[in-house]
Design a protein around this motif. Structure first.
Motif, PDB file in Angstrom:
ATOM      1  N   GLY A 186      87.860   8.639  -2.477  1.00 24.87           N
ATOM      2  CA  GLY A 186      86.626   8.239  -1.818  1.00 24.87           C
ATOM      3  C   GLY A 186      86.918   7.274  -0.684  1.00 24.87           C
ATOM      4  N   LYS A 187      85.852   6.855  -0.018  1.00 19.81           N
ATOM      5  CA  LYS A 187      86.019   5.971   1.135  1.00 19.81           C
ATOM      6  C   LYS A 187      85.942   4.497   0.762  1.00 19.81           C
ATOM      7  N   GLU A 188      85.054   4.168  -0.170  1.00 21.24           N
ATOM      8  CA  GLU A 188      84.837   2.761  -0.502  1.00 21.24           C
ATOM      9  C   GLU A 188      85.098   2.525  -1.983  1.00 21.24           C
ATOM     10  N   HIS A 189      85.994   1.621  -2.270  1.00 17.17           N
ATOM     11  CA  HIS A 189      86.327   1.274  -3.645  1.00 17.17           C
ATOM     12  C   HIS A 189      86.027  -0.212  -3.860  1.00 17.17           C
TER      13      HIS A 189
ATOM     14  N   VAL B 112      91.422   3.660   1.734  1.00 15.88           N
ATOM     15  CA  VAL B 112      92.781   3.522   1.204  1.00 15.88           C
ATOM     16  C   VAL B 112      93.050   4.695   0.271  1.00 15.88           C
ATOM     17  N   GLY B 113      94.122   5.406   0.507  1.00 18.16           N
ATOM     18  CA  GLY B 113      94.391   6.599  -0.273  1.00 18.16           C
ATOM     19  C   GLY B 113      94.712   6.328  -1.730  1.00 18.16           C
TER      20      GLY B 113
ATOM     21  N   THR C 220      83.861   3.883  -7.036  1.00 17.49           N
ATOM     22  CA  THR C 220      84.276   4.597  -5.838  1.00 17.49           C
ATOM     23  C   THR C 220      83.061   5.298  -5.255  1.00 17.49           C
ATOM     24  N   ASP C 221      82.644   4.872  -4.087  1.00 17.82           N
ATOM     25  CA  ASP C 221      81.434   5.406  -3.456  1.00 17.82           C
ATOM     26  C   ASP C 221      80.250   5.402  -4.419  1.00 17.82           C
ATOM     27  N   GLY C 222      80.167   4.346  -5.224  1.00 13.66           N
ATOM     28  CA  GLY C 222      79.062   4.188  -6.159  1.00 13.66           C
ATOM     29  C   GLY C 222      79.270   4.802  -7.518  1.00 13.66           C
TER      30      GLY C 222
END
Length: 359
Positions: free
Chosen positions: A50-53, A98-99, A335-337
């Motif tokens: 995901g994009k946001e953690h 972040v991967g 992660t993304d909510g």
């Protein structure tokens, strides 16, 4: 945003362990004040893409029986991280694009076995607000209805808070059964447990029943959420390490309890570990070993365990998607909510280890 609540699902029974021999009361007294030092390593990675953690980790609360004796050491690829709450110590971190997010935390803690001597010198003390707070009901620990009914039944005819608390402790320790199929430490829904008539659970369930019954008869009580970190002198069921003092503790989270006695203060108890040893070692309530453990765990804690916080039905800071949170004894991440399965170290993922430093 999708929300996942892993409290609703059942888990898998823990693996059995070897059983030490019976420990005698004289041996307990000789070793109960020994200082112990542990190096704790908590390694985390967030597997979900995901994009946001976002990440929250419970940290140690320092007091007279456990002290942080080193700074927290943090290794991470987080955008930023900080300790967000000193009332409920919490490490918070954020990751953007972040991967493979990771955050590793290590620290050293010193513990000494906790033992409380009952005193009546100030038995008429006026309770302060921070103690009275632990008489309040919560969503899963009401102090009326079936909880009040059962508490009154157990304490009928008893006059002092000490006698009432001891009667409640003995009833919970002897009556409630540990159920290893329950995920994690359980959710501690006291009303549901008592209404069902199925007096089973794990440590949060069992110790929450003790807390709820105490509150229902006017005795302040609370849970303390933490994790086992070393070998117990009583039983591997209460803490296990190898011959080098190394303990793999990714699934060693454990909840304990306390009640407040005027003139004495907070008194430690742990009826859940009585139930755990009884099941794990196939003992009966009147067996010699279980009698020793049950007597010890009313007023004492063996500190091969560390405590994080008393949080119950509270809001993490900053506020996550799952709010309020039932309790905070596990790492929590989104992660993304989407909420990571904090009850599954392999899926989250995290790996915890404690090493006892020999004197």
């Amino acid at each position: 945003m999708q929300r996942r609540d892993f409290l609703k699902f059942s888990g898998v029974a823990a693996a059995a362990s070897t059983v030490p021999s019976v420990i005698m009361a004289s041996e307990i007294q000789q070793s109960e004040c020994k200082k112990r030092i542990f190096d704790i390593s908590l390694r985390h990675s967030i597997k979900e893409q995901g994009k946001e953690h976002k990440f929250w980790l419970p940290l140690l609360t320092s007091n007279e029986y456990q002290q942080l004796i080193s700074d927290y050491k943090v290794k991470t690829n987080a955008k930023n991280y900080y300790i967000s709450d000193l009332a409920i110590p919490t490490l918070y971190a954020e990751f953007d694009d972040v991967g493979s997010p990771y955050i590793d935390v290590s620290f050293r803690v010193a513990t000494v076995d906790r033992s409380v001597k009952i005193s009546y010198k100030n038995g008429d003390e006026k309770l302060l607000d921070d103690v009275l707070y632990y008489l309040k009901p919560t969503s899963q620990i009401p102090n009326d209805g079936v909880v009040k009914q059962k508490a009154d039944e157990i304490t009928k005819g008893l006059k002092t808070d000490l006698d009432k608390a001891r009667a409640i402790y003995t009833w919970v320790a002897n009556t409630m059964q540990r159920d290893n199929s329950i995920m994690g430490c359980g959710i501690g829904d006291v009303k549901a447990i008592l209404e069902s008539g199925k007096l089973v659970g794990k440590c949060t369930d069992i110790n929450s029943v003790f807390v709820g019954l105490c509150r229902a008869v006017g005795i302040p009580a609370r849970e303390l959420f933490g994790i086992r970190v070393g070998q117990s002198r009583f039983s591997n069921e209460m803490g296990k390490a190898d011959e080098n003092g190394v303990a793999k503790i990714s699934q060693a989270q454990h909840c304990r309890a306390e009640f407040y006695l005027k003139g004495t203060g907070w008194v430690p108890v742990d009826p859940a570990d009585v139930a755990k040893v009884r099941l794990g070692e196939n003992l009966t309530n009147d067996s010699e070993k279980l009698t020793i453990i049950r007597d010890y765990l009313f007023g004492n804690w063996e500190m091969c365990w560390i405590g994080f916080n008393y949080g119950r039905d509270f809001v993490l800071k900053p506020e996550p998607e799952q709010s309020p949170i039932n309790n905070f004894g596990y790492p929590y991440a989104e992660t993304d909510g989407n909420v990571a399965n904090y009850y599954s170290p392999k899926d989250f993922s995290y790996e915890y280890e404690a090493v006892e430093i020999k004197a």
